[in-house]
Design a protein around this motif. Structure first.
Motif, PDB file in Angstrom:
ATOM      1  N   TRP A   1       2.470  42.157 -38.720  1.00 15.87           N
ATOM      2  CA  TRP A   1       1.473  43.135 -39.164  1.00 15.87           C
ATOM      3  C   TRP A   1       0.228  42.488 -39.775  1.00 15.87           C
ATOM      4  O   TRP A   1      -0.747  43.181 -40.059  1.00 15.87           O
ATOM      5  CB  TRP A   1       2.111  44.127 -40.129  1.00 15.87           C
ATOM      6  N   ARG A   2       0.251  41.186 -39.934  1.00 19.13           N
ATOM      7  CA  ARG A   2      -0.949  40.488 -40.400  1.00 19.13           C
ATOM      8  C   ARG A   2      -1.775  39.945 -39.237  1.00 19.13           C
ATOM      9  O   ARG A   2      -2.851  39.387 -39.454  1.00 19.13           O
ATOM     10  CB  ARG A   2      -0.548  39.338 -41.329  1.00 19.13           C
ATOM     11  N   LEU A   3      -1.273  40.090 -38.013  1.00 19.25           N
ATOM     12  CA  LEU A   3      -2.024  39.618 -36.851  1.00 19.25           C
ATOM     13  C   LEU A   3      -3.301  40.430 -36.681  1.00 19.25           C
ATOM     14  O   LEU A   3      -3.311  41.652 -36.897  1.00 19.25           O
ATOM     15  CB  LEU A   3      -1.176  39.744 -35.578  1.00 19.25           C
ATOM     16  N   ASP A   4      -4.367  39.762 -36.268  1.00 24.21           N
ATOM     17  CA  ASP A   4      -5.624  40.448 -35.999  1.00 24.21           C
ATOM     18  C   ASP A   4      -5.637  40.952 -34.565  1.00 24.21           C
ATOM     19  O   ASP A   4      -5.041  40.355 -33.667  1.00 24.21           O
ATOM     20  CB  ASP A   4      -6.806  39.494 -36.207  1.00 24.21           C
ATOM     21  N   HIS A   5      -6.338  42.076 -34.369  1.00 22.72           N
ATOM     22  CA  HIS A   5      -6.537  42.576 -33.012  1.00 22.72           C
ATOM     23  C   HIS A   5      -7.667  41.767 -32.383  1.00 22.72           C
ATOM     24  O   HIS A   5      -8.809  41.822 -32.818  1.00 22.72           O
ATOM     25  CB  HIS A   5      -6.896  44.059 -33.040  1.00 22.72           C
ATOM     26  N   VAL A   6      -7.315  40.979 -31.381  1.00 16.49           N
ATOM     27  CA  VAL A   6      -8.324  40.129 -30.743  1.00 16.49           C
ATOM     28  C   VAL A   6      -8.433  40.498 -29.271  1.00 16.49           C
ATOM     29  O   VAL A   6      -7.685  41.315 -28.753  1.00 16.49           O
ATOM     30  CB  VAL A   6      -7.958  38.628 -30.882  1.00 16.49           C
ATOM     31  N   THR A   7      -9.381  39.887 -28.573  1.00 17.36           N
ATOM     32  CA  THR A   7      -9.572  40.170 -27.153  1.00 17.36           C
ATOM     33  C   THR A   7      -8.378  39.692 -26.342  1.00 17.36           C
ATOM     34  O   THR A   7      -7.575  38.876 -26.788  1.00 17.36           O
ATOM     35  CB  THR A   7     -10.849  39.471 -26.632  1.00 17.36           C
ATOM     36  N   ALA A   8      -8.282  40.201 -25.125  1.00 15.44           N
ATOM     37  CA  ALA A   8      -7.139  39.915 -24.267  1.00 15.44           C
ATOM     38  C   ALA A   8      -6.986  38.430 -23.999  1.00 15.44           C
ATOM     39  O   ALA A   8      -7.966  37.704 -23.835  1.00 15.44           O
ATOM     40  CB  ALA A   8      -7.294  40.658 -22.941  1.00 15.44           C
ATOM     41  N   ALA A   9      -5.726  37.995 -23.966  1.00 20.94           N
ATOM     42  CA  ALA A   9      -5.428  36.612 -23.606  1.00 20.94           C
ATOM     43  C   ALA A   9      -5.521  36.472 -22.089  1.00 20.94           C
ATOM     44  O   ALA A   9      -5.318  37.418 -21.349  1.00 20.94           O
ATOM     45  CB  ALA A   9      -4.025  36.244 -24.082  1.00 20.94           C
ATOM     46  N   SER A  10      -5.849  35.283 -21.630  1.00 29.53           N
ATOM     47  CA  SER A  10      -5.912  35.033 -20.187  1.00 29.53           C
ATOM     48  C   SER A  10      -4.513  34.754 -19.644  1.00 29.53           C
ATOM     49  O   SER A  10      -3.561  34.559 -20.398  1.00 29.53           O
ATOM     50  CB  SER A  10      -6.811  33.826 -19.909  1.00 29.53           C
ATOM     51  N   HIS A  11      -4.403  34.739 -18.307  1.00 31.71           N
ATOM     52  CA  HIS A  11      -3.116  34.421 -17.687  1.00 31.71           C
ATOM     53  C   HIS A  11      -2.664  33.019 -18.087  1.00 31.71           C
ATOM     54  O   HIS A  11      -1.478  32.755 -18.233  1.00 31.71           O
ATOM     55  CB  HIS A  11      -3.230  34.533 -16.163  1.00 31.71           C
ATOM     56  N   THR A  12      -3.625  32.132 -18.277  1.00 30.70           N
ATOM     57  CA  THR A  12      -3.297  30.765 -18.695  1.00 30.70           C
ATOM     58  C   THR A  12      -2.666  30.773 -20.079  1.00 30.70           C
ATOM     59  O   THR A  12      -1.673  30.082 -20.319  1.00 30.70           O
ATOM     60  CB  THR A  12      -4.560  29.891 -18.716  1.00 30.70           C
ATOM     61  N   ASN A  13      -3.239  31.581 -20.993  1.00 28.85           N
ATOM     62  CA  ASN A  13      -2.687  31.683 -22.343  1.00 28.85           C
ATOM     63  C   ASN A  13      -1.257  32.219 -22.311  1.00 28.85           C
ATOM     64  O   ASN A  13      -0.376  31.740 -23.032  1.00 28.85           O
ATOM     65  CB  ASN A  13      -3.541  32.610 -23.214  1.00 28.85           C
TER      66      ASN A  13
ATOM     67  N   ALA B   1       0.917  32.017 -19.822  1.00 29.01           N
ATOM     68  CA  ALA B   1       1.800  30.988 -19.258  1.00 29.01           C
ATOM     69  C   ALA B   1       2.101  29.916 -20.297  1.00 29.01           C
ATOM     70  O   ALA B   1       3.239  29.448 -20.412  1.00 29.01           O
ATOM     71  CB  ALA B   1       1.160  30.364 -18.024  1.00 29.01           C
ATOM     72  N   GLU B   2       1.076  29.548 -21.065  1.00 25.10           N
ATOM     73  CA  GLU B   2       1.273  28.528 -22.109  1.00 25.10           C
ATOM     74  C   GLU B   2       2.267  29.019 -23.164  1.00 25.10           C
ATOM     75  O   GLU B   2       3.123  28.248 -23.628  1.00 25.10           O
ATOM     76  CB  GLU B   2      -0.067  28.192 -22.766  1.00 25.10           C
ATOM     77  N   ALA B   3       2.165  30.286 -23.518  1.00 27.50           N
ATOM     78  CA  ALA B   3       3.079  30.848 -24.521  1.00 27.50           C
ATOM     79  C   ALA B   3       4.511  30.877 -23.991  1.00 27.50           C
ATOM     80  O   ALA B   3       5.468  30.560 -24.720  1.00 27.50           O
ATOM     81  CB  ALA B   3       2.623  32.260 -24.903  1.00 27.50           C
ATOM     82  N   LEU B   4       4.681  31.220 -22.707  1.00 22.65           N
ATOM     83  CA  LEU B   4       6.017  31.232 -22.105  1.00 22.65           C
ATOM     84  C   LEU B   4       6.611  29.830 -22.047  1.00 22.65           C
ATOM     85  O   LEU B   4       7.788  29.617 -22.344  1.00 22.65           O
ATOM     86  CB  LEU B   4       5.961  31.835 -20.698  1.00 22.65           C
ATOM     87  N   LEU B   5       5.782  28.863 -21.659  1.00 24.88           N
ATOM     88  CA  LEU B   5       6.247  27.481 -21.611  1.00 24.88           C
ATOM     89  C   LEU B   5       6.649  26.984 -22.994  1.00 24.88           C
ATOM     90  O   LEU B   5       7.631  26.260 -23.153  1.00 24.88           O
ATOM     91  CB  LEU B   5       5.164  26.575 -21.012  1.00 24.88           C
ATOM     92  N   GLU B   6       5.868  27.386 -23.989  1.00 26.22           N
ATOM     93  CA  GLU B   6       6.180  26.995 -25.371  1.00 26.22           C
ATOM     94  C   GLU B   6       7.519  27.601 -25.803  1.00 26.22           C
ATOM     95  O   GLU B   6       8.333  26.944 -26.457  1.00 26.22           O
ATOM     96  CB  GLU B   6       5.065  27.467 -26.304  1.00 26.22           C
ATOM     97  N   ALA B   7       7.753  28.846 -25.411  1.00 21.94           N
ATOM     98  CA  ALA B   7       9.019  29.510 -25.739  1.00 21.94           C
ATOM     99  C   ALA B   7      10.190  28.790 -25.081  1.00 21.94           C
ATOM    100  O   ALA B   7      11.237  28.556 -25.691  1.00 21.94           O
ATOM    101  CB  ALA B   7       8.984  30.974 -25.298  1.00 21.94           C
ATOM    102  N   MET B   8      10.007  28.419 -23.806  1.00 23.34           N
ATOM    103  CA  MET B   8      11.083  27.748 -23.056  1.00 23.34           C
ATOM    104  C   MET B   8      11.334  26.332 -23.535  1.00 23.34           C
ATOM    105  O   MET B   8      12.397  25.757 -23.280  1.00 23.34           O
ATOM    106  CB  MET B   8      10.744  27.729 -21.565  1.00 23.34           C
ATOM    107  N   SER B   9      10.370  25.746 -24.237  1.00 25.44           N
ATOM    108  CA  SER B   9      10.548  24.370 -24.730  1.00 25.44           C
ATOM    109  C   SER B   9      11.483  24.302 -25.921  1.00 25.44           C
ATOM    110  O   SER B   9      11.929  23.212 -26.299  1.00 25.44           O
ATOM    111  CB  SER B   9       9.191  23.764 -25.095  1.00 25.44           C
ATOM    112  N   ASP B  10      11.776  25.443 -26.509  1.00 24.54           N
ATOM    113  CA  ASP B  10      12.717  25.485 -27.643  1.00 24.54           C
ATOM    114  C   ASP B  10      14.118  25.230 -27.114  1.00 24.54           C
ATOM    115  O   ASP B  10      14.650  26.012 -26.336  1.00 24.54           O
ATOM    116  CB  ASP B  10      12.633  26.838 -28.345  1.00 24.54           C
ATOM    117  N   GLU B  11      14.752  24.156 -27.525  1.00 28.50           N
ATOM    118  CA  GLU B  11      16.040  23.747 -26.982  1.00 28.50           C
ATOM    119  C   GLU B  11      17.152  24.745 -27.253  1.00 28.50           C
ATOM    120  O   GLU B  11      18.136  24.814 -26.524  1.00 28.50           O
ATOM    121  CB  GLU B  11      16.445  22.374 -27.548  1.00 28.50           C
ATOM    122  N   ALA B  12      16.993  25.560 -28.294  1.00 28.14           N
ATOM    123  CA  ALA B  12      18.045  26.524 -28.641  1.00 28.14           C
ATOM    124  C   ALA B  12      18.029  27.748 -27.732  1.00 28.14           C
ATOM    125  O   ALA B  12      19.001  28.496 -27.663  1.00 28.14           O
ATOM    126  CB  ALA B  12      17.884  26.963 -30.085  1.00 28.14           C
TER     127      ALA B  12
END
Length: 207
Positions: free
Chosen positions: A179-191, A193-204
């Motif tokens: 709830w502290r996140l700011d409303h910002v402009t839309a992320a790109s497809h690259t952003n 993909a980067e977030a998904l890759l970051e999530a998958m890099s978590d070994e757990a």
């Protein structure tokens, strides 16, 4: 209710597990009217001794005929069992289609990372998304082992560097961060993909 898939739930509470499938009930309230091959005659011969003695039931699936021999009390017992099973199915369906489950389904994994991609959401839609995410955190994430939140944006944002053990404190912390996140402009497809890759890099995280 436990956070398990419907297939697992059916293994525990389904008709077959409780010997209430049609074939299982028929075998307990009667016997199959058989047709056997008689070698001396060289043809299939159906038993006739039961004709007219018992009520018969013909299965539409395979055309097999059953002679029903059970007393009324046993029939009523199965009727009662089936009515209870129907009520249990209704409760499961109501649970599956309520609260956070109608959006996210049932979370079955023990460790998850939720990737937040708000796209071009308006401020109102942004708040609705955060409401839904808060709901899933409080209703389902509280019942698993570890979690994390990552927001897809120009500058990728993470609630924690790695997935964190679930506790009352960490869930509250995640909701506050959300709830502290700011409303910002839309992320790109690259952003995204980067977030998904970051999530998958978590070994757990397994998937």
């Amino acid at each position: 209710q436990p956070l398990i898939s419907s297939s697992k739930w059916l293994q525990l509470h389904g008709l077959k597990r409780n010997k209430l499938s049609l074939s299982q009930i028929l075998s307990q309230i009667g016997f199959q009217h058989r047709q056997d091959y008689v070698t001396t005659l060289g043809k299939l011969v159906a038993s006739r001794y039961a004709d007219g003695l018992f009520p018969q039931y013909k299965r539409a699936q395979d055309g097999s005929v059953y002679n029903l021999t059970a007393k009324k009390e046993l029939i009523l017992h199965f009727l009662d069992c089936l009515m209870r099973a129907i009520e249990l199915y209704k409760q499961r369906m109501k649970w599956l289609t309520s609260e956070s489950r109608q959006i996210f389904g049932v979370i079955q994994e023990r460790c998850i990372v939720i990737v937040l991609d708000f796209g071009a959401a308006s401020p109102t839609e942004f708040d609705l998304c955060r409401d839904a995410l808060s709901m899933v955190l409080l209703e389902q994430v509280t019942r698993i082992a570890k979690f994390n939140l990552i927001r897809a944006a120009q500058d990728l944002m993470k609630w924690q560097q790695n997935s964190t053990p679930v506790s009352e404190h960490t869930v509250k912390s995640a909701v506050t961060w959300l709830w502290r996140l700011d409303h910002v402009t839309a992320a790109s497809h690259t952003n995204s993909a980067e977030a998904l890759l970051e999530a998958m890099s978590d070994e757990a995280v397994s998937s």
